[in-house]
Design an enzyme around this catalytic site. Structure first.
Site, mmCIF file in Angstrom:
data_model
loop_
_atom_site.group_PDB
_atom_site.id
_atom_site.type_symbol
_atom_site.label_atom_id
_atom_site.label_comp_id
_atom_site.label_asym_id
_atom_site.label_seq_id
_atom_site.Cartn_x
_atom_site.Cartn_y
_atom_site.Cartn_z
ATOM 1 N N LYS A 11 -32.201 32.586 -37.482
ATOM 2 C CA LYS A 11 -31.636 31.231 -37.029
ATOM 3 C C LYS A 11 -30.617 31.212 -35.510
ATOM 4 O O LYS A 11 -30.957 30.359 -34.689
ATOM 5 C CB LYS A 11 -30.917 30.540 -37.969
ATOM 6 N N ASP A 29 -32.249 23.275 -44.266
ATOM 7 C CA ASP A 29 -33.175 23.028 -45.245
ATOM 8 C C ASP A 29 -33.561 21.665 -45.861
ATOM 9 O O ASP A 29 -34.805 21.266 -46.142
ATOM 10 C CB ASP A 29 -33.207 24.006 -46.397
ATOM 11 N N TYR A 36 -6.261 38.475 -21.281
ATOM 12 C CA TYR A 36 -5.788 38.732 -22.718
ATOM 13 C C TYR A 36 -4.254 38.459 -22.258
ATOM 14 O O TYR A 36 -3.890 37.388 -21.691
ATOM 15 C CB TYR A 36 -5.922 40.079 -22.895
ATOM 16 N N GLY A 46 -36.261 20.856 -54.971
ATOM 17 C CA GLY A 46 -35.108 21.475 -54.423
ATOM 18 C C GLY A 46 -34.616 20.913 -53.360
ATOM 19 O O GLY A 46 -34.653 19.582 -53.048
ATOM 20 N N ALA A 47 -33.597 21.543 -52.398
ATOM 21 C CA ALA A 47 -32.996 21.122 -51.259
ATOM 22 C C ALA A 47 -34.130 20.529 -50.057
ATOM 23 O O ALA A 47 -33.800 19.264 -49.960
ATOM 24 C CB ALA A 47 -32.596 22.154 -50.456
ATOM 25 N N ALA A 48 -35.284 21.273 -49.798
ATOM 26 C CA ALA A 48 -36.241 20.780 -48.866
ATOM 27 C C ALA A 48 -36.882 19.459 -49.632
ATOM 28 O O ALA A 48 -37.109 18.416 -48.777
ATOM 29 C CB ALA A 48 -37.069 21.690 -48.300
HETATM 30 N N1 LIG Z 1 -41.360 24.891 -43.317
HETATM 31 C C1 LIG Z 1 -40.016 24.877 -43.342
HETATM 32 O O1 LIG Z 1 -39.341 24.329 -42.288
HETATM 33 C C2 LIG Z 1 -39.201 25.022 -44.745
HETATM 34 C C3 LIG Z 1 -39.664 25.373 -45.778
HETATM 35 N N2 LIG Z 1 -38.923 25.666 -46.836
HETATM 36 C C4 LIG Z 1 -39.684 26.261 -47.973
HETATM 37 O O2 LIG Z 1 -39.392 25.434 -49.285
HETATM 38 C C5 LIG Z 1 -39.384 26.443 -50.386
HETATM 39 C C6 LIG Z 1 -38.130 25.900 -51.073
HETATM 40 O O3 LIG Z 1 -36.797 26.084 -50.466
HETATM 41 P P1 LIG Z 1 -35.551 25.198 -51.017
HETATM 42 O O4 LIG Z 1 -35.750 23.818 -51.204
HETATM 43 O O5 LIG Z 1 -34.551 25.521 -49.754
HETATM 44 O O6 LIG Z 1 -35.292 25.999 -52.329
HETATM 45 P P2 LIG Z 1 -34.673 25.336 -53.538
HETATM 46 O O7 LIG Z 1 -34.437 26.659 -54.357
HETATM 47 O O8 LIG Z 1 -33.368 24.510 -53.337
HETATM 48 O O9 LIG Z 1 -35.785 24.598 -54.398
HETATM 49 C C7 LIG Z 1 -36.765 25.228 -54.732
HETATM 50 C C8 LIG Z 1 -37.592 24.425 -55.462
HETATM 51 O O10 LIG Z 1 -38.990 24.937 -55.906
HETATM 52 C C9 LIG Z 1 -39.568 24.499 -57.229
HETATM 53 N N3 LIG Z 1 -40.320 25.664 -57.659
HETATM 54 C C10 LIG Z 1 -40.215 26.994 -57.773
HETATM 55 N N4 LIG Z 1 -41.298 27.345 -58.474
HETATM 56 C C11 LIG Z 1 -42.305 26.385 -58.567
HETATM 57 C C12 LIG Z 1 -43.310 26.239 -59.246
HETATM 58 N N5 LIG Z 1 -44.017 27.262 -59.605
HETATM 59 N N6 LIG Z 1 -43.948 25.189 -59.187
HETATM 60 C C13 LIG Z 1 -43.197 24.036 -58.967
HETATM 61 N N7 LIG Z 1 -42.095 23.899 -58.494
HETATM 62 C C14 LIG Z 1 -41.470 25.329 -58.334
HETATM 63 C C15 LIG Z 1 -38.057 25.002 -57.964
HETATM 64 O O11 LIG Z 1 -38.119 24.509 -59.065
HETATM 65 P P3 LIG Z 1 -36.802 24.211 -60.207
HETATM 66 O O12 LIG Z 1 -36.112 22.917 -59.613
HETATM 67 O O13 LIG Z 1 -37.373 23.997 -61.505
HETATM 68 O O14 LIG Z 1 -36.179 25.567 -60.086
HETATM 69 C C16 LIG Z 1 -37.164 24.164 -56.926
HETATM 70 O O15 LIG Z 1 -37.171 22.756 -57.272
HETATM 71 C C17 LIG Z 1 -39.392 27.743 -49.824
HETATM 72 O O16 LIG Z 1 -40.498 28.160 -50.108
HETATM 73 C C18 LIG Z 1 -38.895 27.456 -48.381
HETATM 74 O O17 LIG Z 1 -39.437 28.512 -47.569
HETATM 75 C C19 LIG Z 1 -37.503 25.117 -46.999
HETATM 76 C C20 LIG Z 1 -36.918 24.918 -45.934
HETATM 77 C C21 LIG Z 1 -37.904 24.765 -44.619
HETATM 78 C C1 LIG Z 2 -37.863 27.507 -42.538
HETATM 79 C C2 LIG Z 2 -36.819 27.613 -43.419
HETATM 80 O O1 LIG Z 2 -35.608 27.375 -43.237
HETATM 81 C C3 LIG Z 2 -37.223 28.165 -44.671
HETATM 82 O O2 LIG Z 2 -38.111 28.419 -45.202
HETATM 83 O O3 LIG Z 2 -36.263 28.165 -45.686
HETATM 84 MG MG LIG Z 3 -34.121 27.910 -44.658
#
Ligand SMILES: NC(=O)C1=CN([C@@H]2O[C@H](COP(=O)(O)OP(=O)(O)OC[C@H]3O[C@@H](n4cnc5c(N)ncnc54)[C@H](OP(=O)(O)O)[C@@H]3O)[C@@H](O)[C@H]2O)C=CC1
Ligand SMILES: CC(=O)C(=O)O
Ligand SMILES: [Mg+2]
Length: 414
Positions: free
Chosen positions: A93, A161, A38, A195-197
């Site tokens: 994480k 993600d 320090y 979505g993102a994934a």
């Molecule tokens: N195994 C792994 O390593 C990972 C797994 N995931 C999983 O993926 C999922 C999504 O995460 P992420 O992409 O970050 O989240 P987002 O919020 O970016 O995306 C979620 C998506 O899921 C869609 N969705 C929700 N409900 C339904 C349904 N009933 N039928 C069809 N589509 C649906 C949404 O639709 P809409 O656009 O219409 O809202 C949206 O497009 C989570 O469950 C997460 O745990 C994510 C990252 C890593």
């Molecule tokens: C694993 C992860 O990052 C998720 O489900 O969002």
């Molecule tokens: Mg995640």
């Protein structure tokens, strides 16, 4: 189940609340120690860094430190539960960064009003860290956020993600298809989630050889098609000119199902409609789109992966993000580019084909693991992952010109 819930809560509460803490790396016992650590000693590195910002890598923890940053808008598959509720995941994480790659990591949960507020907050603190891991930020905002931060920050920014998930999905998928005797270019793909994934997984599968027109993507309103007028620009890239509207319509004859949406959205009846020898990645956490035991009861010719640690074939970004940052930070990469992502896919993929050491079998509670339908992808506890993936990523960073320093001598050699 209640027992598991209590175990999980106890794990987080004891012996001290949470999962991470900060430790000292230098002595701080005597007056002399304090004079160095320090005032007055600390002034010396301050002056050095003021003269040349790269000296922060020499005199501070920056070069081994990753920020895990979230706003809690897409916490796993649990939805938008806010920044504070995301803290256990972000601490998790940080735990994974330390446990698997020796990287120090701190979770930062950001409350904000506008997307621009979030971007400004992260950009304003980014120089503190060696890299920024964005986590559980929902689409479509996550795309704008990541792009803006990549442009504004001097350190690598990576939305886990999106890209961590995509890299692991591609690695597992290429291996699963090899076992099933299918080619990605010929496969019909259903992606539940947009979505993102989902967007990142499909874009990377396309880079690996999948045909965009063979992909059917669905969001919460059903199939994404060209006659919808509610699609954001990212979904539009996957709009099919088709009359199919439901999951049942598109899953008929499909070779691949990737679920990154929510729990229990794929029924056994829909699964039965898929082509022979399909690949099912039900990656939603904590609860997959279909439970493996339900899927296996419906048909026995499939390869199944989930995001969870308690089933075979864990398709989860934990296989990527610790090592991606390890490699990027060790050569001071200014960005994480496609070359580094593809190198990670190949490294993860190839490791699954090697003999598994006894220590990994023991840690995984398995008698044997050999490349095949129940072992398409390495176990997260495999210590070779860090060596192989970090080295491949660092080499790709150097080769593609984004590394600020050379590969360290004998980097990650066995
Ligand atoms: N195994 C792994 O390593 C990972 C797994 N995931 C999983 O993926 C999922 C999504 O995460 P992420 O992409 O970050 O989240 P987002 O919020 O970016 O995306 C979620 C998506 O899921 C869609 N969705 C929700 N409900 C339904 C349904 N009933 N039928 C069809 N589509 C649906 C949404 O639709 P809409 O656009 O219409 O809202 C949206 O497009 C989570 O469950 C997460 O745990 C994510 C990252 C890593
Ligand atoms: C694993 C992860 O990052 C998720 O489900 O969002
Ligand atoms: Mg995640």
């Amino acid at each position: 189940m209640t027992d598991f819930r209590q175990q999980a809560l106890d794990y987080h509460e004891y012996p001290t609340p949470g999962k991470i803490s900060v430790e000292l790396t230098t002595p701080a016992e005597t007056s002399k120690d304090l004079a160095l650590a320090y005032s007055p000693g600390v002034a010396e590195p301050v002056r050095e860094i003021a003269q040349d910002p790269d000296n922060a890598y020499r005199y501070t923890a920056k070069g081994n430190m990753v920020a895990v940053i979230s706003n809690g808008t897409a916490i796993l598959g649990l939805g938008n539960l806010g920044p504070l509720a995301s803290k256990p995941v972000m601490e998790g994480k940080a735990l994974l960064f330390k446990r698997f790659a020796g990287l120090d990591s701190i979770d930062i949960e950001v409350s904000h009003r506008t997307t621009q507020d979030f971007i400004n907050t992260v950009a304003n603190i980014a120089d503190t860290f060696g890299g920024i891991n964005l986590e559980d930020i929902k689409a479509p905002e996550c795309f704008e956020i990541e792009q803006a931060l990549i442009e504004r920050c001097n350190v690598p920014v990576f939305h886990d993600d999106q890209h961590g998930t995509a890299i692991v999905t591609a690695a597992g998928m290429l291996n699963a298809l090899e076992i099933q005797g299918k080619k990605l270019a010929d496969s019909r793909i259903v992606c539940l989630g947009a979505g993102a994934a989902a967007i990142a997984c499909m874009e990377l599968l396309i880079k690996c050889g999948a045909q965009r027109e063979h992909i059917y993507m669905l969001d919460s309103k059903g199939v994404i098609h060209t006659r919808r007028d509610d699609l954001n620009e990212y979904k539009q890239l996957f709009a099919n000119n088709t009359d199919k509207r439901t999951l049942k319509d598109v899953i008929d004859g499909a070779d691949i199902f990737v679920g990154v949406s929510g729990p229990d959205l794929l029924s056994p009846e829909e699964l039965k409609l898929m082509a022979p020898n399909p690949v099912i990645f039900a990656c939603s956490n904590p609860d997959p789109e279909i439970k493996p035991e339900v899927a296996m009861a419906a048909r026995d010719d499939l390869i199944m992966g989930t995001g969870r640690s308690d089933y075979p074939n864990q398709v989860n970004n934990v296989l990527c993000f610790p090592f991606m940052f390890r490699g990027a930070l060790d050569v001071r990469a200014t960005a994480i580019n496609d070359e580094m992502k593809v190198a990670a896919v190949e490294a993860i993929r190839q490791l699954a084909k090697e003999e598994v050491p006894e220590s990994v079998l023991k840690g995984a509670g398995e008698k044997s693991l050999t490349f095949g339908r129940d072992y398409i992808i390495p176990k997260p506890i495999d210590p070779r992952l860090c060596q192989r993936v970090a080295r491949a990523v660092a080499e790709a960073a150097v080769k593609s010109g984004v590394a600020k320093i050379d590969m360290p001598d004998n980097y990650m050699m066995d």
